[in-house]
Design a protein around this motif. Structure first.
Motif, PDB file in Angstrom:
ATOM      1  N   ARG A  29       0.818  -1.211   0.000  1.00  0.00           N
ATOM      2  CA  ARG A  29       0.000   0.000   0.000  1.00  0.00           C
ATOM      3  C   ARG A  29       0.856   1.267   0.000  1.00  0.00           C
ATOM      4  O   ARG A  29       1.649   1.461   0.911  1.00  0.00           O
ATOM      5  CB  ARG A  29      -0.919  -0.003   1.205  1.00  0.00           C
ATOM      6  N   PRO A  30       0.640   2.124  -0.995  1.00  0.00           N
ATOM      7  CA  PRO A  30       1.313   3.424  -0.956  1.00  0.00           C
ATOM      8  C   PRO A  30       0.676   4.286   0.133  1.00  0.00           C
ATOM      9  O   PRO A  30      -0.461   4.017   0.561  1.00  0.00           O
ATOM     10  CB  PRO A  30       1.052   3.992  -2.353  1.00  0.00           C
ATOM     11  N   PRO A  31       1.339   5.312   0.601  1.00  0.00           N
ATOM     12  CA  PRO A  31       0.776   6.148   1.661  1.00  0.00           C
ATOM     13  C   PRO A  31      -0.414   6.992   1.202  1.00  0.00           C
ATOM     14  O   PRO A  31      -1.187   7.457   2.016  1.00  0.00           O
ATOM     15  CB  PRO A  31       1.942   7.032   2.093  1.00  0.00           C
ATOM     16  N   ARG A  32      -0.538   7.168  -0.113  1.00  0.00           N
ATOM     17  CA  ARG A  32      -1.649   7.946  -0.676  1.00  0.00           C
ATOM     18  C   ARG A  32      -2.112   7.271  -1.957  1.00  0.00           C
ATOM     19  O   ARG A  32      -1.309   6.994  -2.840  1.00  0.00           O
ATOM     20  CB  ARG A  32      -1.185   9.363  -1.011  1.00  0.00           C
ATOM     21  N   PHE A  33      -3.417   7.015  -2.058  1.00  0.00           N
ATOM     22  CA  PHE A  33      -3.951   6.469  -3.301  1.00  0.00           C
ATOM     23  C   PHE A  33      -5.466   6.654  -3.332  1.00  0.00           C
ATOM     24  O   PHE A  33      -6.096   6.992  -2.333  1.00  0.00           O
ATOM     25  CB  PHE A  33      -3.562   5.000  -3.511  1.00  0.00           C
ATOM     26  N   VAL A  34      -6.033   6.436  -4.519  1.00  0.00           N
ATOM     27  CA  VAL A  34      -7.472   6.550  -4.743  1.00  0.00           C
ATOM     28  C   VAL A  34      -7.974   5.190  -5.191  1.00  0.00           C
ATOM     29  O   VAL A  34      -7.388   4.565  -6.083  1.00  0.00           O
ATOM     30  CB  VAL A  34      -7.776   7.611  -5.831  1.00  0.00           C
ATOM     31  N   ARG A  35      -9.062   4.744  -4.561  1.00  0.00           N
ATOM     32  CA  ARG A  35      -9.665   3.453  -4.908  1.00  0.00           C
ATOM     33  C   ARG A  35     -11.065   3.697  -5.453  1.00  0.00           C
ATOM     34  O   ARG A  35     -11.828   4.480  -4.907  1.00  0.00           O
ATOM     35  CB  ARG A  35      -9.738   2.557  -3.686  1.00  0.00           C
ATOM     36  N   VAL A  36     -11.390   3.010  -6.547  1.00  0.00           N
ATOM     37  CA  VAL A  36     -12.709   3.115  -7.166  1.00  0.00           C
ATOM     38  C   VAL A  36     -13.323   1.727  -7.224  1.00  0.00           C
ATOM     39  O   VAL A  36     -12.669   0.759  -7.613  1.00  0.00           O
ATOM     40  CB  VAL A  36     -12.614   3.701  -8.599  1.00  0.00           C
ATOM     41  N   ASP A  37     -14.576   1.628  -6.818  1.00  0.00           N
ATOM     42  CA  ASP A  37     -15.315   0.370  -6.878  1.00  0.00           C
ATOM     43  C   ASP A  37     -16.691   0.668  -7.451  1.00  0.00           C
ATOM     44  O   ASP A  37     -17.078   1.840  -7.576  1.00  0.00           O
ATOM     45  CB  ASP A  37     -15.424  -0.242  -5.480  1.00  0.00           C
ATOM     46  N   GLN A  38     -17.412  -0.374  -7.806  1.00  0.00           N
ATOM     47  CA  GLN A  38     -18.751  -0.162  -8.340  1.00  0.00           C
ATOM     48  C   GLN A  38     -19.681  -1.277  -7.894  1.00  0.00           C
ATOM     49  O   GLN A  38     -19.240  -2.386  -7.593  1.00  0.00           O
ATOM     50  CB  GLN A  38     -18.752  -0.075  -9.866  1.00  0.00           C
ATOM     51  N   GLY A  39     -20.968  -0.950  -7.859  1.00  0.00           N
ATOM     52  CA  GLY A  39     -21.999  -1.952  -7.646  1.00  0.00           C
ATOM     53  C   GLY A  39     -22.364  -2.586  -8.977  1.00  0.00           C
ATOM     54  O   GLY A  39     -21.762  -2.284 -10.019  1.00  0.00           O
ATOM     55  N   VAL A  40     -23.350  -3.428  -8.960  1.00  0.00           N
ATOM     56  CA  VAL A  40     -23.798  -4.096 -10.181  1.00  0.00           C
ATOM     57  C   VAL A  40     -24.600  -3.102 -11.029  1.00  0.00           C
ATOM     58  O   VAL A  40     -25.553  -2.498 -10.533  1.00  0.00           O
ATOM     59  CB  VAL A  40     -24.676  -5.321  -9.837  1.00  0.00           C
ATOM     60  N   PRO A  41     -24.225  -2.922 -12.299  1.00  0.00           N
ATOM     61  CA  PRO A  41     -25.009  -2.023 -13.161  1.00  0.00           C
ATOM     62  C   PRO A  41     -26.441  -2.555 -13.333  1.00  0.00           C
ATOM     63  O   PRO A  41     -26.649  -3.757 -13.528  1.00  0.00           O
ATOM     64  CB  PRO A  41     -24.256  -2.052 -14.492  1.00  0.00           C
ATOM     65  N   GLN A  42     -27.398  -1.650 -13.226  1.00  0.00           N
ATOM     66  CA  GLN A  42     -28.803  -2.002 -13.399  1.00  0.00           C
ATOM     67  C   GLN A  42     -29.324  -1.334 -14.668  1.00  0.00           C
ATOM     68  O   GLN A  42     -29.227  -0.107 -14.803  1.00  0.00           O
ATOM     69  CB  GLN A  42     -29.630  -1.513 -12.201  1.00  0.00           C
ATOM     70  N   ARG A  43     -29.882  -2.138 -15.554  1.00  0.00           N
ATOM     71  CA  ARG A  43     -30.448  -1.560 -16.773  1.00  0.00           C
ATOM     72  C   ARG A  43     -31.732  -0.820 -16.397  1.00  0.00           C
ATOM     73  O   ARG A  43     -32.630  -1.393 -15.797  1.00  0.00           O
ATOM     74  CB  ARG A  43     -30.724  -2.644 -17.795  1.00  0.00           C
ATOM     75  N   ILE A  44     -31.807   0.462 -16.757  1.00  0.00           N
ATOM     76  CA  ILE A  44     -32.991   1.244 -16.388  1.00  0.00           C
ATOM     77  C   ILE A  44     -33.921   1.503 -17.579  1.00  0.00           C
ATOM     78  O   ILE A  44     -35.077   1.863 -17.373  1.00  0.00           O
ATOM     79  CB  ILE A  44     -32.604   2.571 -15.697  1.00  0.00           C
ATOM     80  N   ASN A  45     -33.417   1.312 -18.787  1.00  0.00           N
ATOM     81  CA  ASN A  45     -34.242   1.366 -19.999  1.00  0.00           C
ATOM     82  C   ASN A  45     -33.435   0.734 -21.126  1.00  0.00           C
ATOM     83  O   ASN A  45     -32.365   0.176 -20.888  1.00  0.00           O
ATOM     84  CB  ASN A  45     -34.704   2.800 -20.314  1.00  0.00           C
ATOM     85  N   LEU A  46     -33.905   0.816 -22.330  1.00  0.00           N
ATOM     86  CA  LEU A  46     -33.223   0.152 -23.447  1.00  0.00           C
ATOM     87  C   LEU A  46     -31.837   0.720 -23.732  1.00  0.00           C
ATOM     88  O   LEU A  46     -30.991   0.046 -24.298  1.00  0.00           O
ATOM     89  CB  LEU A  46     -34.069   0.246 -24.719  1.00  0.00           C
ATOM     90  N   ASP A  47     -31.602   1.964 -23.339  1.00  0.00           N
ATOM     91  CA  ASP A  47     -30.362   2.640 -23.707  1.00  0.00           C
ATOM     92  C   ASP A  47     -29.427   2.968 -22.554  1.00  0.00           C
ATOM     93  O   ASP A  47     -28.341   3.481 -22.789  1.00  0.00           O
ATOM     94  CB  ASP A  47     -30.680   3.966 -24.418  1.00  0.00           C
TER      95      ASP A  47
END
Length: 120
Positions: A29-47
């Motif tokens: 682990r570096p002393p400073r970093f940015v972590r990005v995570d995501q939940g499951v994408p949900q389709r909300i319409n055709l596009d």
């Protein structure tokens, strides 16, 4: 959209900071970093899909982590509106979010709802 929501947000964050922007906490682990995570994408319409995005900042002090997370929050609010793959971005936070596995570092977090448009 030809990249995943997490990749899209990571690409934007890498424009905003020279710190490592990762999806998993690095074993060394570096002393400073940015972590990005995501939940499951949900389709909300055709596009479009809606995805919860989680952004965490690790830094050596609470005030430094807060400044960085605040800067990234403002940056994404401004930058994502110019991305053709993004239909909407709404963020909540930031909040102090201590990591019990890394008590020597400060962690702050915010989440956002990202709506992306599909490429056909």
């Amino acid at each position: 959209m030809t990249i995943s929501p997490i990749q899209l947000v990571q690409r934007h964050l890498r424009e905003a900071t020279s710190l490592p922007v990762v999806s998993k906490v690095p074993p060394e682990r570096p002393p400073r970093f940015v972590r990005v995570d995501q939940g499951v994408p949900q389709r909300i319409n055709l596009d479009q899909y809606e995805t919860t995005i989680i952004i965490q900042v690790y830094d050596q002090t609470r005030s430094a982590a807060f400044r960085l997370i605040s800067d990234l929050l403002v940056f994404l609010e401004m930058d994502l509106e110019h991305d053709d793959d993004v239909s909407s971005w709404e963020a909540d936070g930031p909040v102090d979010f201590p990591d019990p596995d890394l008590p020597h570092l400060s962690r702050w977090q915010f989440t956002g709802q990202l709506i992306t448009t599909l490429d056909y």
